[in-house]
Design a protein around this motif. Structure first.
Motif, PDB file in Angstrom:
ATOM      1  N   VAL A  38       0.840  -1.200   0.000  1.00  0.00           N
ATOM      2  CA  VAL A  38       0.000   0.000   0.000  1.00  0.00           C
ATOM      3  C   VAL A  38       0.876   1.252   0.000  1.00  0.00           C
ATOM      4  N   GLY A  39       1.970   1.223   0.762  1.00  0.00           N
ATOM      5  CA  GLY A  39       2.872   2.370   0.799  1.00  0.00           C
ATOM      6  C   GLY A  39       3.502   2.645  -0.554  1.00  0.00           C
ATOM      7  N   VAL A  40       3.944   1.568  -1.228  1.00  0.00           N
ATOM      8  CA  VAL A  40       4.531   1.726  -2.569  1.00  0.00           C
ATOM      9  C   VAL A  40       3.482   2.263  -3.547  1.00  0.00           C
ATOM     10  N   GLY A  41       2.256   1.714  -3.456  1.00  0.00           N
ATOM     11  CA  GLY A  41       1.196   2.190  -4.337  1.00  0.00           C
ATOM     12  C   GLY A  41       0.887   3.657  -4.105  1.00  0.00           C
ATOM     13  N   ALA A  42       0.842   4.047  -2.821  1.00  0.00           N
ATOM     14  CA  ALA A  42       0.572   5.453  -2.509  1.00  0.00           C
ATOM     15  C   ALA A  42       1.685   6.352  -3.037  1.00  0.00           C
ATOM     16  N   ALA A  43       2.932   5.888  -2.943  1.00  0.00           N
ATOM     17  CA  ALA A  43       4.063   6.683  -3.436  1.00  0.00           C
ATOM     18  C   ALA A  43       4.000   6.839  -4.954  1.00  0.00           C
ATOM     19  N   LEU A  44       3.709   5.748  -5.649  1.00  0.00           N
ATOM     20  CA  LEU A  44       3.647   5.807  -7.115  1.00  0.00           C
ATOM     21  C   LEU A  44       2.500   6.704  -7.588  1.00  0.00           C
ATOM     22  N   LEU A  45       1.365   6.587  -6.897  1.00  0.00           N
ATOM     23  CA  LEU A  45       0.225   7.421  -7.267  1.00  0.00           C
ATOM     24  C   LEU A  45       0.516   8.902  -6.993  1.00  0.00           C
ATOM     25  N   SER A  46       1.150   9.168  -5.860  1.00  0.00           N
ATOM     26  CA  SER A  46       1.462  10.555  -5.511  1.00  0.00           C
ATOM     27  C   SER A  46       2.489  11.152  -6.454  1.00  0.00           C
ATOM     28  N   ALA A  47       3.354  10.304  -7.013  1.00  0.00           N
ATOM     29  CA  ALA A  47       4.410  10.801  -7.912  1.00  0.00           C
ATOM     30  C   ALA A  47       3.840  11.389  -9.195  1.00  0.00           C
ATOM     31  N   VAL A  48       2.570  11.062  -9.489  1.00  0.00           N
ATOM     32  CA  VAL A  48       1.945  11.628 -10.689  1.00  0.00           C
ATOM     33  C   VAL A  48       1.794  13.140 -10.551  1.00  0.00           C
ATOM     34  N   TRP A  49       1.518  13.597  -9.324  1.00  0.00           N
ATOM     35  CA  TRP A  49       1.295  15.029  -9.096  1.00  0.00           C
ATOM     36  C   TRP A  49       2.424  15.697  -8.318  1.00  0.00           C
ATOM     37  N   LEU A  50       3.181  14.923  -7.552  1.00  0.00           N
ATOM     38  CA  LEU A  50       4.206  15.512  -6.693  1.00  0.00           C
ATOM     39  C   LEU A  50       5.598  15.037  -7.102  1.00  0.00           C
ATOM     40  N   SER A  51       6.600  15.689  -6.519  1.00  0.00           N
ATOM     41  CA  SER A  51       7.969  15.247  -6.759  1.00  0.00           C
ATOM     42  C   SER A  51       8.186  13.908  -6.073  1.00  0.00           C
ATOM     43  N   TRP A  52       9.221  13.195  -6.503  1.00  0.00           N
ATOM     44  CA  TRP A  52       9.489  11.880  -5.928  1.00  0.00           C
ATOM     45  C   TRP A  52       9.764  11.958  -4.427  1.00  0.00           C
ATOM     46  N   ALA A  61       4.738   7.436   5.178  1.00  0.00           N
ATOM     47  CA  ALA A  61       3.714   7.795   6.165  1.00  0.00           C
ATOM     48  C   ALA A  61       2.589   6.774   6.189  1.00  0.00           C
ATOM     49  N   VAL A  62       2.304   6.174   5.042  1.00  0.00           N
ATOM     50  CA  VAL A  62       1.252   5.166   4.964  1.00  0.00           C
ATOM     51  C   VAL A  62       1.728   3.829   5.532  1.00  0.00           C
ATOM     52  N   ALA A  63       2.955   3.426   5.201  1.00  0.00           N
ATOM     53  CA  ALA A  63       3.420   2.082   5.539  1.00  0.00           C
ATOM     54  C   ALA A  63       4.047   1.961   6.919  1.00  0.00           C
ATOM     55  N   VAL A  64       4.810   2.955   7.349  1.00  0.00           N
ATOM     56  CA  VAL A  64       5.617   2.822   8.564  1.00  0.00           C
ATOM     57  C   VAL A  64       4.784   2.567   9.825  1.00  0.00           C
ATOM     58  N   PRO A  65       3.665   3.274  10.066  1.00  0.00           N
ATOM     59  CA  PRO A  65       2.902   3.005  11.305  1.00  0.00           C
ATOM     60  C   PRO A  65       2.465   1.547  11.432  1.00  0.00           C
ATOM     61  N   THR A  66       1.983   0.960  10.341  1.00  0.00           N
ATOM     62  CA  THR A  66       1.546  -0.437  10.398  1.00  0.00           C
ATOM     63  C   THR A  66       2.720  -1.372  10.623  1.00  0.00           C
ATOM     64  N   ILE A  67       3.828  -1.122   9.923  1.00  0.00           N
ATOM     65  CA  ILE A  67       5.014  -1.953  10.100  1.00  0.00           C
ATOM     66  C   ILE A  67       5.534  -1.832  11.532  1.00  0.00           C
ATOM     67  N   GLY A  68       5.506  -0.631  12.080  1.00  0.00           N
ATOM     68  CA  GLY A  68       5.928  -0.434  13.469  1.00  0.00           C
ATOM     69  C   GLY A  68       5.049  -1.181  14.447  1.00  0.00           C
TER      70      GLY A  68
END
Length: 215
Positions: A38-52, A61-68
């Motif tokens: 989910v974190g990778v997907g969110a990053a790829l989707l966000s990269a369409v509008w934002l910088s890498w 921010a999406v993945a780390v809380p769950t992994i923690g």
């Protein structure tokens, strides 16, 4: 030599988790992998509008809380060494000696899946030890026999009358399990049934008389 062997056996650490973390290990791994996906997907989707850079930050921010959470849950363990309860956490360990307890209670959390726990108070510190959980249809899970036996012995070493009374309840629970008694004959289930009869949703602390009545 035999005396030293007996003393060593008495203080041998025994796991007192109602459900050992190893049981959840496969599920936790799947949850961690899903969080990464989910974190990778969110990053790829966000990269369409934002910088890498910002996209990667959003993915983290999406993945780390769950992994923690997965890592922290996997680290949690409860052990009993003699009369000392050791709670392993994400960072470090906390030890509480039942022989020094200033308060001992049986708490029931009534719900469709009701839980009964032993709450130990030493000074300003509190530690809860899950003893059993029961569904409202008459099934459940109970702490393994060795854990109950060791807890009963440790509570009996306390000078508190409440601790000794709860120790007796655990001994009666052991006897009921040894003869494969039905749930209605098991003191821990009787405690849950007593709490449910009060029609409350908050944790119910069993009174001294209610503990004494558990047979």
């Amino acid at each position: 030599m035999d005396g030293q062997s007996g003393q060593s056996a008495a203080t041998q650490p025994v796991g007192i988790d109602l459900v050992a973390p190893e049981v959840f290990a496969p599920m936790l791994r799947r949850l961690a992998l899903a969080a990464v996906g989910v974190g990778v997907g969110a990053a790829l989707l966000s990269a369409v509008w934002l910088s890498w850079l910002y996209a990667i930050l959003i993915g983290l921010a999406v993945a780390v809380p769950t992994i923690g959470y997965v890592f922290a849950f996997g680290r949690r363990r409860l052990w009993l060494s003699g009369t000392v309860i050791r709670a392993h956490r994400l960072f470090g360990e906390r030890a509480m000696d039942l022989a020094d307890a200033t308060g001992v209670q049986l708490l029931v959390y009534p719900a469709r899946l009701s839980r009964i726990v032993l709450r130990v108070i030493v000074g300003g510190d509190t530690q809860s030890v899950p003893l059993a959980m029961y569904t409202d249809v008459g099934s459940g899970r109970e702490l393994h026999l060795l854990g109950l036996r060791k807890l009963a012995d440790a509570l009996a070493a306390s000078e508190l009358a409440a601790a000794v009374a709860i120790s007796d309840v655990l001994v009666r629970q052991l006897r009921a399990e040894a003869r494969d008694a039905g749930l209605d004959e098991r003191p821990l289930y009787q405690a849950v049934r007593t709490a449910r009869s009060k029609d409350g949703v908050s944790p119910v602390v069993l009174t001294d008389s209610e503990v004494a009545a558990l047979s």
